[in-house]
Design an enzyme around this catalytic site. Structure first.
Site, PDB file in Angstrom:
ATOM      1  N   ARG A  95       0.827  -1.212   0.000  1.00 41.95           N
ATOM      2  CA  ARG A  95       0.000   0.000   0.000  1.00 41.95           C
ATOM      3  C   ARG A  95       0.859   1.258   0.000  1.00 41.95           C
ATOM      4  O   ARG A  95       0.365   2.346  -0.193  1.00 41.95           O
ATOM      5  CB  ARG A  95      -0.951  -0.014   1.212  1.00 41.95           C
ATOM      6  CG  ARG A  95      -2.091  -1.022   1.045  1.00 41.95           C
ATOM      7  CD  ARG A  95      -2.984  -1.099   2.249  1.00 41.95           C
ATOM      8  NE  ARG A  95      -2.315  -1.692   3.400  1.00 41.95           N
ATOM      9  CZ  ARG A  95      -2.889  -1.881   4.586  1.00 41.95           C
ATOM     10  NH1 ARG A  95      -4.148  -1.507   4.768  1.00 41.95           N
ATOM     11  NH2 ARG A  95      -2.241  -2.439   5.571  1.00 41.95           N
ATOM     12  N   GLN A  96       2.157   1.073   0.227  1.00 39.95           N
ATOM     13  CA  GLN A  96       3.063   2.242   0.240  1.00 39.95           C
ATOM     14  C   GLN A  96       3.787   2.333  -1.094  1.00 39.95           C
ATOM     15  O   GLN A  96       4.993   2.132  -1.183  1.00 39.95           O
ATOM     16  CB  GLN A  96       4.017   2.118   1.417  1.00 39.95           C
ATOM     17  CG  GLN A  96       3.224   2.048   2.709  1.00 39.95           C
ATOM     18  CD  GLN A  96       4.084   2.194   3.924  1.00 39.95           C
ATOM     19  OE1 GLN A  96       5.025   2.971   3.935  1.00 39.95           O
ATOM     20  NE2 GLN A  96       3.755   1.444   4.953  1.00 39.95           N
ATOM     21  N   HIS A 129      -1.784  -5.290  -3.697  1.00 33.59           N
ATOM     22  CA  HIS A 129      -2.727  -4.184  -3.504  1.00 33.59           C
ATOM     23  C   HIS A 129      -2.813  -3.280  -4.739  1.00 33.59           C
ATOM     24  O   HIS A 129      -3.897  -2.957  -5.199  1.00 33.59           O
ATOM     25  CB  HIS A 129      -2.356  -3.372  -2.265  1.00 33.59           C
ATOM     26  CG  HIS A 129      -3.247  -2.186  -2.099  1.00 33.59           C
ATOM     27  ND1 HIS A 129      -4.571  -2.306  -1.777  1.00 33.59           N
ATOM     28  CD2 HIS A 129      -3.012  -0.863  -2.270  1.00 33.59           C
ATOM     29  CE1 HIS A 129      -5.122  -1.107  -1.734  1.00 33.59           C
ATOM     30  NE2 HIS A 129      -4.193  -0.218  -2.022  1.00 33.59           N
ATOM     31  N   LYS A 191     -15.619   4.967  -1.029  1.00 33.12           N
ATOM     32  CA  LYS A 191     -15.027   5.010   0.306  1.00 33.12           C
ATOM     33  C   LYS A 191     -13.950   6.085   0.331  1.00 33.12           C
ATOM     34  O   LYS A 191     -13.217   6.249  -0.634  1.00 33.12           O
ATOM     35  CB  LYS A 191     -14.396   3.638   0.613  1.00 33.12           C
ATOM     36  CG  LYS A 191     -13.672   3.562   1.949  1.00 33.12           C
ATOM     37  CD  LYS A 191     -12.980   2.209   2.129  1.00 33.12           C
ATOM     38  CE  LYS A 191     -11.520   2.283   1.719  1.00 33.12           C
ATOM     39  NZ  LYS A 191     -10.784   1.011   1.938  1.00 33.12           N
ATOM     40  N   ARG A 193     -10.714   7.612   2.878  1.00 36.36           N
ATOM     41  CA  ARG A 193      -9.913   7.351   4.077  1.00 36.36           C
ATOM     42  C   ARG A 193      -9.161   8.615   4.460  1.00 36.36           C
ATOM     43  O   ARG A 193      -8.532   9.241   3.592  1.00 36.36           O
ATOM     44  CB  ARG A 193      -8.933   6.204   3.804  1.00 36.36           C
ATOM     45  CG  ARG A 193      -8.151   5.755   5.040  1.00 36.36           C
ATOM     46  CD  ARG A 193      -7.114   4.710   4.680  1.00 36.36           C
ATOM     47  NE  ARG A 193      -7.664   3.407   4.354  1.00 36.36           N
ATOM     48  CZ  ARG A 193      -7.925   2.452   5.244  1.00 36.36           C
ATOM     49  NH1 ARG A 193      -7.687   2.658   6.516  1.00 36.36           N
ATOM     50  NH2 ARG A 193      -8.398   1.291   4.858  1.00 36.36           N
ATOM     51  N   ASP A 219     -12.598  -7.772  -1.688  1.00 36.34           N
ATOM     52  CA  ASP A 219     -11.475  -6.871  -1.403  1.00 36.34           C
ATOM     53  C   ASP A 219     -10.170  -7.643  -1.537  1.00 36.34           C
ATOM     54  O   ASP A 219     -10.171  -8.875  -1.473  1.00 36.34           O
ATOM     55  CB  ASP A 219     -11.609  -6.274   0.012  1.00 36.34           C
ATOM     56  CG  ASP A 219     -11.029  -4.860   0.102  1.00 36.34           C
ATOM     57  OD1 ASP A 219     -10.269  -4.474  -0.802  1.00 36.34           O
ATOM     58  OD2 ASP A 219     -11.337  -4.149   1.078  1.00 36.34           O
ATOM     59  N   SER A 223      -7.460  -5.934   6.907  1.00 32.15           N
ATOM     60  CA  SER A 223      -6.468  -5.717   7.960  1.00 32.15           C
ATOM     61  C   SER A 223      -7.214  -5.532   9.284  1.00 32.15           C
ATOM     62  O   SER A 223      -7.499  -6.480  10.001  1.00 32.15           O
ATOM     63  CB  SER A 223      -5.588  -4.530   7.603  1.00 32.15           C
ATOM     64  OG  SER A 223      -4.649  -4.290   8.605  1.00 32.15           O
TER      65      SER A 223
END
Ligand code: R5P
Length: 292
Positions: A95-96, A129, A191, A193, A219, A223
């Protein structure tokens, strides 16, 4: 000795054994002893092939420890084998992959350098991801999808007029793929965040089509469960029937599973990229096809 050896990281043992069987490879166990300060001492039990070694280990929580284990296993394998493939079913840090806020480090870039440094020839991941993360690697990579395997599982359940739902727009393509293989409709929720607090919010949009239908929330990973909980609450408010969850990586940190069930989810189904109670779908066949 077999031409291929497979080193199993300590928590990917079951998947590594399944791959050994499919590829007729030699199984090499890794024994881990953890010192009181948290350092790991890893010992390989078995002989490595001179030709090809496959390292199987997910970079799952504790992510930094698993990363060091994976790099260490590759590095040790490289001393003996000329060709090393790393199967990293769950790629932590994926995700980074970009600088969302100024000053943020793109950790996937760092990982790219580390993997190159230990001498791996190819990395295979499952439902990473975002594919952007792999663009920071200068070695060969392949992302495998577990969606067809997950769909096969869902086909055995008797769902009523199912609708596939992605909890966010980022997962729309994943939901589309799932829905097309299954042969049903799909939608994607909106969504957002908060990049500082990590809190998620589902925007109110018109979702009349969820009424009285069984939902499959698709998904890549769960987490904390925050995204799935918010999506479930939203869908329940719009009068859906049962909610099922299909995800590739069931990290389910702390009591995430309990919280998700409490929000009204009937069943969570994940794959064995991360072993656990919900990992009901085996992806060894899909991975072995890429390794042949
Ligand atoms: C986010 O974009 C991902 O696809 C997942 O929805 C998310 O990472 C799941 O995390 P959590 O369970 O903590 O909401």
């Amino acid at each position: 000795m077999n031409k291929i050896s497979i080193i199993a990281g300590n928590s990917s043992e079951d998947l590594a054994k399944k791959l050994c069987k499919r590829l007729k490879a030699n199984f090499v166990k890794s024994e881990v002893r953890v010192f009181p300060d948290g350092e790991s001492k890893i010992t390989l039990q078995g002989n490595l092939s001179k030709t090809k070694t496959i390292v199987v280990h997910s970079i799952h929580p504790p992510v930094d420890t698993s990363l060091v284990h994976t790099l260490s296993l590759i590095s040790k394998a490289k001393e003996k084998s000329s060709d090393i493939t790393a199967v990293i079913p769950y790629m932590g840090y994926a995700r980074q992959d970009r600088e969302f806020l100024t000053g943020e480090i793109i950790t996937m870039k760092v990982l790219g350098k580390l993997f190159k440094g230990v001498g791996v020839s190819k990395i295979i991941v499952v439902d990473i991801h975002s594919i952007l993360g792999l663009r920071h690697f200068s070695i060969k990579t392949k992302n495998i999808t577990a969606i067809p395997d997950l769909v096969q599982y869902f086909k055995k359940l008797s769902l009523k007029n199912p609708l596939v739902v992605s909890p966010d727009q980022g997962g729309k393509q994943r939901a589309k793929e799932f829905a097309e293989i299954y042969g049903v409709d799909y939608i994607a929720l909106e969504k957002s965040r908060n990049r500082k607090t990590g809190k998620v919010k589902i925007e109110t949009i018109n979702v009349d089509e969820v009424e009285q239908r069984d939902i499959i929330l698709v998904d890549d990973m769960i987490s904390t469960g925050g995204s799935i909980i918010k999506a479930t609450q939203f869908l329940k408010k719009h009068n859906c029937k049962r909610v099922f969850v299909a995800c590739t990586h069931g990290l389910l940190i702390d009591d995430a599973e309990k919280k998700i069930k409490k929000a009204g989810v009937t069943k969570i189904i994940s794959t064995n990229t991360i072993p656990g109670k919900t990992s009901l779908v085996d992806i060894s066949e899909s991975i072995s096809k890429e390794l042949k």
